[in-house]
Design a protein around this motif. Structure first.
Motif, PDB file in Angstrom:
ATOM      1  N   PRO A 221      37.739  38.807  33.779  1.00  0.00           N
ATOM      2  CA  PRO A 221      36.326  38.980  34.135  1.00  0.00           C
ATOM      3  C   PRO A 221      35.356  38.845  32.965  1.00  0.00           C
TER       4      PRO A 221
ATOM      5  N   ARG B 253      34.813  37.888  44.116  1.00  0.00           N
ATOM      6  CA  ARG B 253      34.434  39.248  43.758  1.00  0.00           C
ATOM      7  C   ARG B 253      34.801  39.475  42.295  1.00  0.00           C
ATOM      8  N   TYR B 254      34.019  40.296  41.636  1.00  0.00           N
ATOM      9  CA  TYR B 254      34.268  40.544  40.210  1.00  0.00           C
ATOM     10  C   TYR B 254      35.711  41.000  39.976  1.00  0.00           C
TER      11      TYR B 254
ATOM     12  N   GLU C  20      34.097  35.483  32.645  1.00  0.00           N
ATOM     13  CA  GLU C  20      33.263  35.022  33.757  1.00  0.00           C
ATOM     14  C   GLU C  20      31.879  35.681  33.738  1.00  0.00           C
ATOM     15  N   VAL C  21      31.867  36.999  33.483  1.00  0.00           N
ATOM     16  CA  VAL C  21      30.629  37.776  33.587  1.00  0.00           C
ATOM     17  C   VAL C  21      30.482  38.675  32.359  1.00  0.00           C
TER      18      VAL C  21
ATOM     19  N   HIS D 285      38.593  38.313  39.605  1.00  0.00           N
ATOM     20  CA  HIS D 285      38.697  37.404  38.463  1.00  0.00           C
ATOM     21  C   HIS D 285      39.815  37.871  37.539  1.00  0.00           C
TER      22      HIS D 285
ATOM     23  N   VAL E 178      30.644  36.537  42.273  1.00  0.00           N
ATOM     24  CA  VAL E 178      30.204  35.896  41.035  1.00  0.00           C
ATOM     25  C   VAL E 178      31.094  34.683  40.811  1.00  0.00           C
TER      26      VAL E 178
ATOM     27  N   VAL F 280      29.242  43.976  39.512  1.00  0.00           N
ATOM     28  CA  VAL F 280      30.420  44.068  38.636  1.00  0.00           C
ATOM     29  C   VAL F 280      31.427  45.104  39.111  1.00  0.00           C
TER      30      VAL F 280
END
Length: 305
Positions: free
Chosen positions: A71, A64-65, A74-75, A68, A60, A48
């Motif tokens: 984010p 790359r985190y 997404e994560v 995004h 991810v 992250v």
């Protein structure tokens, strides 16, 4: 999906993660195991973007985190349940996070209900128990309804009902095709929750396989044998190549390794020895884990030496 490629992270002369490569796939719960100091937290932080890799890469869902645009959608990550402003209420903490991504109040109320925080949502986080803090951290991870969940020790401090809830939640999310990556020191819980395991030792991967294959690596399988003539049977089993351990507390009980149950039964029958129990005992995930990591433990207690 999380893709880790040749990831290395050094802190001065200390190599925390050493060229690890792994893929955490959607639709399964992937457990992340390793002794203290193995590099698990560093790896999760690198995913992250909290730790910049010395070399290698982590993506991810293909990026790359940091690349995004949203984010949280997404994560979702729980890395440190205490990393919250203690003066805020749980509701305001989640509301502030939601505002950064245009997430509505209805979703805040939804994750509060999902995590059982209704009764404490308007209370300041500084007064939360460890378990309630964990629930709030999980609520924050779920806030953006992400496709990928990263949970570091999510059951830490939870009561049995909470532990079961986390198990059911993670398996449900995986069944929806999401990527679930979680670490835990509770081997019994990991055995019931994870489908696949990645095991680190001293910064390197020492196992990356389904749970069933990791269990098969353990050599601790044994057979429980109970007989009133244990003292007569034991030397016969030893002569056949078995390793026999008697129980000081139960003189009629033997633990036998190296012989299958059928052969033990045959030897007892030929000797005219009655058996009251003949039970295979498979190695547990804890047995397999300890065997895998016995040479990769960095911090030993005096008792374990």
């Amino acid at each position: 999906m999380i893709e880790i490629r040749e990831l290395t992270k050094r802190f001065g002369d200390k190599t925390a993660v050493d060229r690890i490569t792994a893929t955490v796939r959607p639709g399964v719960v992937t457990g992340f195991l390793g002794p203290n100091g193995a590099g698990k937290s560093t790896t999760m932080r690198a995913i992250v973007g909290l730790d910049r890799p010395t070399s290698g890469s982590v993506t991810v869902n293909g990026k790359r985190y940091a690349d995004h645009a949203a984010p949280l959608r997404e994560v979702g990550a729980l890395l440190d349940a205490k990393a919250i402003h203690t003066g805020r209420t749980a509701y305001n903490h989640l509301l502030a996070m939601a505002a950064t991504h245009g997430i509505g109040k209805s979703r805040v109320h939804e994750v509060i209900a999902m995590t059982g925080l209704e009764s404490v949502a308007k209370k300041r986080v500084g007064g939360f128990s460890l378990g309630m803090g964990q629930r709030l951290g999980i609520a924050a991870a779920l806030l953006g309804d992400p496709q990928t969940l990263i949970l570091d020790e999510p059951v830490n401090g939870l009561d049995p009902e909470g532990v079961m809830w986390v198990r059911q939640l993670t398996r449900h999310l995986a069944s929806q095709g999401r990527t679930v990556f979680l670490s835990s020191h509770l081997m019994s819980e990991m055995a019931q929750t994870a489908d696949h395991l990645v095991v680190l030792g001293r910064g390197r991967i020492i196992a990356d396989a389904p749970v069933s294959e990791v269990l098969a690596l353990a050599t601790g399988s044994a057979v429980r044998v109970r007989t009133p003539l244990a003292a007569d049977l034991a030397p016969r089993l030893t002569a056949e190549g078995g390793s026999v351990t008697a129980s000081p507390a139960e003189p009629d009980l033997l633990s036998v390794a190296g012989l299958p149950p059928a052969r033990i039964g045959e030897l007892a029958m030929h000797a005219g020895i009655v058996l009251h129990e003949l039970t295979p005992v498979s190695a547990s995930l804890e047995d397999a884990y300890l065997e895998l990591t016995q040479d990769a433990v960095e911090y030993h207690s005096e008792v374990s030496r």
